[in-house]
Design a protein around this motif. Structure first.
Motif, PDB file in Angstrom:
ATOM      1  N   ARG A  60      47.457  37.541  39.698  1.00  0.00           N
ATOM      2  CA  ARG A  60      47.032  37.551  38.408  1.00  0.00           C
ATOM      3  C   ARG A  60      45.607  37.939  38.180  1.00  0.00           C
ATOM      4  O   ARG A  60      44.999  38.636  37.531  1.00  0.00           O
ATOM      5  CB  ARG A  60      47.498  36.453  37.582  1.00  0.00           C
ATOM      6  N   PHE A  61      44.854  36.966  38.943  1.00  0.00           N
ATOM      7  CA  PHE A  61      43.278  36.806  38.851  1.00  0.00           C
ATOM      8  C   PHE A  61      42.889  38.417  39.323  1.00  0.00           C
ATOM      9  O   PHE A  61      41.966  38.940  38.716  1.00  0.00           O
ATOM     10  CB  PHE A  61      42.690  35.757  39.676  1.00  0.00           C
ATOM     11  N   THR A  62      43.263  38.933  40.231  1.00  0.00           N
ATOM     12  CA  THR A  62      42.814  40.385  40.897  1.00  0.00           C
ATOM     13  C   THR A  62      43.213  41.149  39.938  1.00  0.00           C
ATOM     14  O   THR A  62      42.454  42.162  39.623  1.00  0.00           O
ATOM     15  CB  THR A  62      43.721  40.655  42.113  1.00  0.00           C
ATOM     16  N   VAL A  63      44.148  41.302  39.121  1.00  0.00           N
ATOM     17  CA  VAL A  63      44.622  42.431  38.151  1.00  0.00           C
ATOM     18  C   VAL A  63      43.469  42.003  36.962  1.00  0.00           C
ATOM     19  O   VAL A  63      42.995  43.153  36.437  1.00  0.00           O
ATOM     20  CB  VAL A  63      46.037  42.038  37.540  1.00  0.00           C
ATOM     21  N   ALA A  64      43.478  40.824  36.456  1.00  0.00           N
ATOM     22  CA  ALA A  64      42.408  40.721  35.327  1.00  0.00           C
ATOM     23  C   ALA A  64      41.050  40.957  35.729  1.00  0.00           C
ATOM     24  O   ALA A  64      40.361  41.760  35.082  1.00  0.00           O
ATOM     25  CB  ALA A  64      42.383  39.259  35.092  1.00  0.00           C
ATOM     26  N   HIS A  65      40.491  41.104  37.047  1.00  0.00           N
ATOM     27  CA  HIS A  65      39.275  41.178  37.694  1.00  0.00           C
ATOM     28  C   HIS A  65      39.122  42.630  37.416  1.00  0.00           C
ATOM     29  O   HIS A  65      37.965  43.122  37.104  1.00  0.00           O
ATOM     30  CB  HIS A  65      39.012  40.215  38.971  1.00  0.00           C
ATOM     31  N   GLU A  66      39.803  43.076  38.149  1.00  0.00           N
ATOM     32  CA  GLU A  66      39.806  44.821  38.212  1.00  0.00           C
ATOM     33  C   GLU A  66      39.921  45.559  36.855  1.00  0.00           C
ATOM     34  O   GLU A  66      39.080  46.256  36.570  1.00  0.00           O
ATOM     35  CB  GLU A  66      41.059  45.290  39.181  1.00  0.00           C
ATOM     36  N   LEU A  67      40.894  45.097  35.939  1.00  0.00           N
ATOM     37  CA  LEU A  67      40.902  45.485  34.583  1.00  0.00           C
ATOM     38  C   LEU A  67      39.368  45.228  33.745  1.00  0.00           C
ATOM     39  O   LEU A  67      39.095  46.208  33.094  1.00  0.00           O
ATOM     40  CB  LEU A  67      41.887  44.601  33.863  1.00  0.00           C
ATOM     41  N   GLY A  68      38.942  44.109  34.176  1.00  0.00           N
ATOM     42  CA  GLY A  68      37.404  43.870  33.730  1.00  0.00           C
ATOM     43  C   GLY A  68      36.621  44.852  34.134  1.00  0.00           C
ATOM     44  O   GLY A  68      35.727  45.361  33.566  1.00  0.00           O
ATOM     45  N   HIS A  69      36.532  45.118  35.499  1.00  0.00           N
ATOM     46  CA  HIS A  69      35.617  46.457  35.991  1.00  0.00           C
ATOM     47  C   HIS A  69      35.909  47.634  35.187  1.00  0.00           C
ATOM     48  O   HIS A  69      35.033  48.242  34.791  1.00  0.00           O
ATOM     49  CB  HIS A  69      35.840  46.340  37.502  1.00  0.00           C
ATOM     50  N   LEU A  70      36.941  47.945  35.233  1.00  0.00           N
ATOM     51  CA  LEU A  70      37.675  49.178  34.297  1.00  0.00           C
ATOM     52  C   LEU A  70      36.957  49.288  32.925  1.00  0.00           C
ATOM     53  O   LEU A  70      36.588  50.367  32.605  1.00  0.00           O
ATOM     54  CB  LEU A  70      39.231  49.168  34.518  1.00  0.00           C
ATOM     55  N   LEU A  71      37.162  48.152  32.049  1.00  0.00           N
ATOM     56  CA  LEU A  71      36.775  48.281  30.941  1.00  0.00           C
ATOM     57  C   LEU A  71      35.233  47.894  30.522  1.00  0.00           C
ATOM     58  O   LEU A  71      34.870  48.369  29.464  1.00  0.00           O
ATOM     59  CB  LEU A  71      37.755  47.164  29.938  1.00  0.00           C
ATOM     60  N   LEU A  72      34.667  47.407  31.309  1.00  0.00           N
ATOM     61  CA  LEU A  72      33.199  46.957  31.362  1.00  0.00           C
ATOM     62  C   LEU A  72      32.340  47.829  31.931  1.00  0.00           C
ATOM     63  O   LEU A  72      31.286  47.935  31.587  1.00  0.00           O
ATOM     64  CB  LEU A  72      33.035  45.577  31.855  1.00  0.00           C
ATOM     65  N   HIS A  73      32.804  48.635  33.080  1.00  0.00           N
ATOM     66  CA  HIS A  73      31.892  49.240  33.913  1.00  0.00           C
ATOM     67  C   HIS A  73      32.175  50.691  34.118  1.00  0.00           C
ATOM     68  O   HIS A  73      33.388  50.849  34.130  1.00  0.00           O
ATOM     69  CB  HIS A  73      31.769  48.293  35.321  1.00  0.00           C
ATOM     70  N   SER A  74      31.280  51.562  34.650  1.00  0.00           N
ATOM     71  CA  SER A  74      31.627  52.893  34.801  1.00  0.00           C
ATOM     72  C   SER A  74      32.108  52.991  36.298  1.00  0.00           C
ATOM     73  O   SER A  74      31.327  53.493  37.173  1.00  0.00           O
ATOM     74  CB  SER A  74      30.308  53.774  34.682  1.00  0.00           C
ATOM     75  N   VAL A  75      33.167  52.673  36.760  1.00  0.00           N
ATOM     76  CA  VAL A  75      33.427  52.892  37.901  1.00  0.00           C
ATOM     77  C   VAL A  75      34.122  54.241  37.942  1.00  0.00           C
ATOM     78  O   VAL A  75      34.801  54.816  37.205  1.00  0.00           O
ATOM     79  CB  VAL A  75      35.112  51.977  38.148  1.00  0.00           C
ATOM     80  N   SER A  76      33.559  55.155  38.958  1.00  0.00           N
ATOM     81  CA  SER A  76      33.768  56.468  38.892  1.00  0.00           C
ATOM     82  C   SER A  76      34.474  56.770  40.073  1.00  0.00           C
ATOM     83  O   SER A  76      35.124  58.141  40.309  1.00  0.00           O
ATOM     84  CB  SER A  76      32.491  57.370  39.066  1.00  0.00           C
ATOM     85  N   ASP A  77      35.135  55.907  41.048  1.00  0.00           N
ATOM     86  CA  ASP A  77      35.703  56.302  42.266  1.00  0.00           C
ATOM     87  C   ASP A  77      36.352  55.095  42.635  1.00  0.00           C
ATOM     88  O   ASP A  77      37.072  54.600  41.946  1.00  0.00           O
ATOM     89  CB  ASP A  77      34.501  56.615  43.320  1.00  0.00           C
ATOM     90  N   VAL A  78      36.273  54.546  43.852  1.00  0.00           N
ATOM     91  CA  VAL A  78      37.057  53.353  44.278  1.00  0.00           C
ATOM     92  C   VAL A  78      36.070  52.202  44.068  1.00  0.00           C
ATOM     93  O   VAL A  78      34.832  52.147  44.676  1.00  0.00           O
ATOM     94  CB  VAL A  78      37.736  53.533  45.566  1.00  0.00           C
ATOM     95  N   HIS A  79      36.612  51.004  43.709  1.00  0.00           N
ATOM     96  CA  HIS A  79      35.940  49.884  43.935  1.00  0.00           C
ATOM     97  C   HIS A  79      36.719  48.976  44.474  1.00  0.00           C
ATOM     98  O   HIS A  79      37.980  48.604  44.229  1.00  0.00           O
ATOM     99  CB  HIS A  79      35.497  49.411  42.637  1.00  0.00           C
ATOM    100  N   VAL A  80      36.414  48.213  45.688  1.00  0.00           N
ATOM    101  CA  VAL A  80      37.126  47.365  46.588  1.00  0.00           C
ATOM    102  C   VAL A  80      36.765  46.069  46.344  1.00  0.00           C
ATOM    103  O   VAL A  80      35.628  45.802  46.450  1.00  0.00           O
ATOM    104  CB  VAL A  80      37.235  47.781  47.998  1.00  0.00           C
ATOM    105  N   ASP A  81      37.576  44.815  46.062  1.00  0.00           N
ATOM    106  CA  ASP A  81      37.087  43.587  46.157  1.00  0.00           C
ATOM    107  C   ASP A  81      37.761  42.987  47.255  1.00  0.00           C
ATOM    108  O   ASP A  81      38.729  42.713  47.634  1.00  0.00           O
ATOM    109  CB  ASP A  81      37.759  43.090  44.989  1.00  0.00           C
ATOM    110  N   LYS A  82      36.650  42.406  47.989  1.00  0.00           N
ATOM    111  CA  LYS A  82      36.801  41.732  49.054  1.00  0.00           C
ATOM    112  C   LYS A  82      37.494  40.404  48.840  1.00  0.00           C
ATOM    113  O   LYS A  82      37.099  39.671  47.702  1.00  0.00           O
ATOM    114  CB  LYS A  82      35.693  41.409  50.082  1.00  0.00           C
ATOM    115  N   ALA A  83      38.357  39.702  49.688  1.00  0.00           N
ATOM    116  CA  ALA A  83      38.636  38.340  49.484  1.00  0.00           C
ATOM    117  C   ALA A  83      37.822  37.435  49.326  1.00  0.00           C
ATOM    118  O   ALA A  83      37.859  36.543  48.512  1.00  0.00           O
ATOM    119  CB  ALA A  83      39.884  38.128  50.362  1.00  0.00           C
TER     120      ALA A  83
END
Lengths: 112, 193
Positions: free
Chosen positions: B91-114
């Protein structure tokens, strides 16, 4: 087929060559090293990268394997998909998962 | 492998994103209202889908928690979640990635390490740290919205008597880890840890 259209298709060699070059340079691999690894001369690598030499299918497979990428990615007609650069230190299963998820997502969008 | 790590880190750097704190909270409020979410647990996946995000889950090795992909030409958006991790962590992962999507200009792939703390140390760019922090803050705000928490704390009685059992009860209600809930409570000034 009109002449112009044929030369458009030949663009693929230049595009694929450019992708090979970008990927090779990103990983700090020399043309010599790549050439030695897959059994070509350095000049051939130069020509492949410039699109002057028509790359053979098995050479493409060899180069993709050595660069840790896939022939599909080097060949992709979807530029956004082709340019994806993953961090270097991912495990193979993670890398496959991400690339597969992305390409299936993009494939779905093309069907629509 | 607990995201309380991320939240702790967030606390250390909190001054740096004071400017965006309000923006992030407003964004979360809007998302909750649009999706008619008025109580925990917050349906993070449904909220992500409301933003036309596709979710792909797979069990892979624990080196990554998830990834975000955005195709700039087609605007296809994808969040990948490592299914091997605890459901709360997913759940945290989904929320964290959604945060990147809505807040930052991700134009490609963004990978989050554990182990994102370790990952941060490897990075030189401070700009990336702020983005990670903002994504973590977004996740904390979304998973444990402050106005939900206020209501639940009223219900649970005396705030001074917040002991482990109450924290665990809240954590279960919001589907976050006990540590994450403790950090969130402390962060909002309800608890000294």
């Amino acid at each position: 087929m009109p002449a112009g259209e044929k030369s458009d298709f030949l663009q693929v060699y230049r595009v694929v060559g450019e992708r090979i070059r970008n990927e090779r340079k990103r990983q700090n691999i020399t043309q010599d090293e790549l050439a030695t690894e897959i059994g070509l001369t350095r000049t051939s690598i130069t020509n492949v990268e410039k699109g002057r030499q028509k790359i053979l299918l098995h050479t493409l497979v060899q180069i993709a394997a050595y660069l840790g990428t896939s022939p599909e990615r080097l060949l992709s007609t979807d530029d956004a998909n082709a340019e994806i650069q993953l961090p270097d230190n991912l495990s193979a299963p993670v890398r496959n998962w991400i690339m597969h998820s992305i390409s299936s997502t993009n494939a779905n969008s093309l069907k629509k | 492998m607990d995201y309380a790590f991320d939240l702790f880190h967030e606390r250390e750097l909190v001054e740096k994103v004071t400017v965006r704190r309000k923006h992030i909270r407003e964004l979360v409020f809007r998302l909750l209202a649009e999706n008619k979410v008025d109580r925990p647990p917050v349906p993070v996946e449904r909220i992500a889908r409301s933003q036309t995000v596709l979710i792909r889950k797979q069990a892979v090795d624990d080196t990554v928690s998830g990834f975000l992909y955005r195709n700039i030409s087609t605007d296809k958006k994808l969040i990948g979640v490592n299914k091997r991790q605890h459901p709360n962590r997913q759940r945290f992962t989904v929320a964290h990635e959604l945060g990147h999507l809505l807040l930052h200009s991700v134009s490609d792939v963004h990978v989050d390490k554990a182990f994102s703390v370790k990952h941060r140390d490897e990075r030189s760019s401070e700009g990336m740290d702020v983005e990670e922090m903002e994504a973590n803050l977004f996740a904390a705000e979304l998973l444990v919205p402050v106005h939900f928490l206020q209501d639940d704390l009223k219900r649970l009685g005396d705030l001074d008597l917040l002991h482990d059992e109450k924290i665990a009860q809240l954590a279960k209600l919001y589907r976050v880890s006990n540590q994450a809930m403790a950090v969130r409570l402390s962060h909002l000034g309800y608890l000294d840890i």
